[in-house]
Write a protein that holds these residues in place. Structure first.
Motif, short mmCIF file in Angstrom:
data_model
loop_
_atom_site.label_atom_id
_atom_site.label_comp_id
_atom_site.label_asym_id
_atom_site.label_seq_id
_atom_site.Cartn_x
_atom_site.Cartn_y
_atom_site.Cartn_z
N MET A 1 9.33 -39.04 73.09
CA MET A 1 10.23 -37.90 73.21
C MET A 1 11.40 -38.31 74.10
SD MET A 1 9.45 -34.01 74.57
CE MET A 1 8.74 -33.42 73.05
N LYS A 2 12.60 -37.96 73.65
CA LYS A 2 13.81 -38.32 74.39
C LYS A 2 13.92 -37.49 75.68
CE LYS A 2 16.35 -37.41 70.81
NZ LYS A 2 17.45 -37.19 69.88
N ARG A 3 14.63 -38.07 76.64
CA ARG A 3 14.85 -37.39 77.92
C ARG A 3 15.51 -36.04 77.70
NH1 ARG A 3 18.93 -36.18 80.77
NH2 ARG A 3 20.39 -37.42 79.54
N GLU A 4 16.45 -35.97 76.77
CA GLU A 4 17.17 -34.72 76.50
C GLU A 4 16.22 -33.64 76.00
OE1 GLU A 4 18.12 -37.70 75.31
OE2 GLU A 4 20.13 -38.06 76.10
N ASP A 5 15.26 -34.04 75.16
CA ASP A 5 14.26 -33.09 74.66
C ASP A 5 13.42 -32.54 75.80
OD1 ASP A 5 15.17 -33.58 72.08
OD2 ASP A 5 13.55 -34.99 71.61
N VAL A 6 13.02 -33.44 76.69
CA VAL A 6 12.19 -33.02 77.83
C VAL A 6 12.96 -32.05 78.72
CG1 VAL A 6 11.06 -33.84 79.94
CG2 VAL A 6 10.80 -35.13 77.80
N GLU A 7 14.22 -32.36 79.00
CA GLU A 7 15.04 -31.48 79.84
C GLU A 7 15.22 -30.11 79.21
OE1 GLU A 7 15.94 -32.05 82.98
OE2 GLU A 7 14.82 -33.90 82.77
N LEU A 8 15.45 -30.08 77.91
CA LEU A 8 15.63 -28.81 77.21
C LEU A 8 14.33 -27.99 77.22
CD1 LEU A 8 17.50 -26.96 75.66
CD2 LEU A 8 16.94 -28.25 73.57
N LEU A 9 13.21 -28.64 77.00
CA LEU A 9 11.92 -27.94 77.04
C LEU A 9 11.62 -27.40 78.44
CD1 LEU A 9 9.79 -30.26 74.74
CD2 LEU A 9 10.44 -27.88 74.28
N ARG A 10 11.99 -28.16 79.45
CA ARG A 10 11.78 -27.67 80.82
C ARG A 10 12.67 -26.46 81.11
NH1 ARG A 10 11.27 -33.61 83.51
NH2 ARG A 10 9.03 -33.86 83.17
N GLU A 11 13.89 -26.45 80.60
CA GLU A 11 14.77 -25.29 80.77
C GLU A 11 14.18 -24.08 80.05
OE1 GLU A 11 17.66 -22.70 81.87
OE2 GLU A 11 17.38 -24.72 82.67
N THR A 16 11.72 -18.82 80.45
CA THR A 16 10.69 -17.86 80.06
C THR A 16 9.84 -17.43 81.24
OG1 THR A 16 9.27 -19.68 79.31
CG2 THR A 16 10.60 -18.57 77.64
N GLU A 17 9.59 -18.33 82.18
CA GLU A 17 8.83 -17.95 83.38
C GLU A 17 9.57 -16.91 84.20
OE1 GLU A 17 7.87 -21.54 85.52
OE2 GLU A 17 6.25 -22.04 84.13
N ALA A 53 6.66 -24.31 74.50
CA ALA A 53 7.43 -25.34 75.21
C ALA A 53 6.50 -26.21 76.05
CB ALA A 53 8.49 -24.69 76.09
N ARG A 54 5.59 -25.57 76.74
CA ARG A 54 4.63 -26.29 77.58
C ARG A 54 3.76 -27.22 76.73
NH1 ARG A 54 2.72 -25.98 82.73
NH2 ARG A 54 0.49 -26.31 83.02
N ALA A 55 3.31 -26.74 75.58
CA ALA A 55 2.47 -27.55 74.70
C ALA A 55 3.23 -28.77 74.19
CB ALA A 55 1.97 -26.70 73.53
N GLN A 56 4.51 -28.60 73.86
CA GLN A 56 5.31 -29.73 73.40
C GLN A 56 5.48 -30.77 74.51
OE1 GLN A 56 9.00 -28.81 71.35
NE2 GLN A 56 8.06 -27.01 70.38
N LEU A 57 5.67 -30.30 75.73
CA LEU A 57 5.79 -31.23 76.85
C LEU A 57 4.49 -31.99 77.06
CD1 LEU A 57 7.78 -29.04 79.40
CD2 LEU A 57 8.51 -31.25 78.47
N LEU A 58 3.39 -31.27 77.05
CA LEU A 58 2.09 -31.92 77.27
C LEU A 58 1.74 -32.87 76.14
CD1 LEU A 58 0.10 -28.90 78.75
CD2 LEU A 58 0.97 -30.90 79.98
N ALA A 59 2.09 -32.51 74.91
CA ALA A 59 1.82 -33.39 73.77
C ALA A 59 2.60 -34.70 73.88
CB ALA A 59 2.17 -32.68 72.46
N ALA A 60 3.75 -34.64 74.53
CA ALA A 60 4.57 -35.84 74.74
C ALA A 60 4.22 -36.53 76.05
CB ALA A 60 6.04 -35.47 74.72
N ARG A 61 3.15 -36.08 76.69
CA ARG A 61 2.70 -36.64 77.97
C ARG A 61 3.75 -36.53 79.07
NH1 ARG A 61 -2.18 -39.27 76.93
NH2 ARG A 61 -2.45 -39.93 74.78
N GLN A 62 4.46 -35.40 79.05
CA GLN A 62 5.47 -35.11 80.06
C GLN A 62 4.95 -33.99 80.95
OE1 GLN A 62 8.39 -36.78 80.47
NE2 GLN A 62 7.71 -38.12 78.81
N THR A 63 5.34 -34.02 82.20
CA THR A 63 4.90 -32.96 83.11
C THR A 63 5.81 -31.75 82.96
OG1 THR A 63 6.21 -33.89 84.89
CG2 THR A 63 3.90 -34.50 84.83
N PRO A 64 5.21 -30.58 82.82
CA PRO A 64 6.02 -29.35 82.78
C PRO A 64 6.71 -29.13 84.11
CG PRO A 64 3.81 -28.97 81.92
CD PRO A 64 3.80 -30.32 82.56
N GLU A 65 7.74 -28.30 84.07
CA GLU A 65 8.49 -27.94 85.27
C GLU A 65 7.54 -27.25 86.25
OE1 GLU A 65 12.14 -27.66 87.38
OE2 GLU A 65 11.76 -28.63 85.47
#
Length: 143
Positions: A1-11, A16-17, A53-65
């Motif tokens: 997953m690209k850095r841009e995708d991760v940043e967008l998912l974190r936003e 939403t939080e 969004a959280r599931a997509q981050l976790l599936a890409a092995r990225q830490t959620p915000e």
């Protein structure tokens, strides 16, 4: 997953939080049954988009915000202060419209900064933006 995708998912996650927290805080100040139902629908949809969004981050092995406790505290204080003397349905709707506009601005900023993002993160961001715009349309009825 690209850095841009991760940043967008974190936003999306952050947005939403904050929406969920705002609805949680303002919920006990709502006395109009129709508005309360509208806010319940919003809360459900925010939760659904947040979880995706959280599931997509976790599936890409990225830490959620991480949870922004200071931001949540500031939001709670702002809502309490803004509804201290006026908790009318119209005023509550106005506050929620402002919050949705702030969320939209954050999403647009993130979309522009992360222009190389594509696929599911962009689709989810657009879904959230459409949802926010619809919320504003619905809340205008209570002004």
């Amino acid at each position: 997953m690209k850095r841009e995708d991760v940043e967008l998912l974190r936003e999306i996650q952050k947005n939403t939080e904050m929406g969920l927290h705002a609805l949680e805080v303002i919920n006990n100040k709502v006395y109009d049954d129709s508005l309360a139902l509208q806010l319940a629908r919003e809360s459900f949809k925010y939760g659904e988009i947040h979880d995706r969004a959280r599931a997509q981050l976790l599936a890409a092995r990225q830490t959620p915000e991480p949870e922004n406790k200071v931001g949540r505290l500031m939001l709670s204080a702002a809502i309490q202060g803004n509804t201290l003397f006026d908790s009318s349905t119209s005023h509550v709707a106005e506050l929620l419209i402002r919050g949705s506009n702030t969320g939209l601005a954050g999403l647009w900023r993130s979309m522009n900064r992360n222009g190389q993002s594509d696929g599911q993160p962009v689709e989810l961001a657009r879904e959230l933006m459409d949802f926010e715009e619809n919320n504003i349309r619905e809340l205008k009825k209570y002004l």
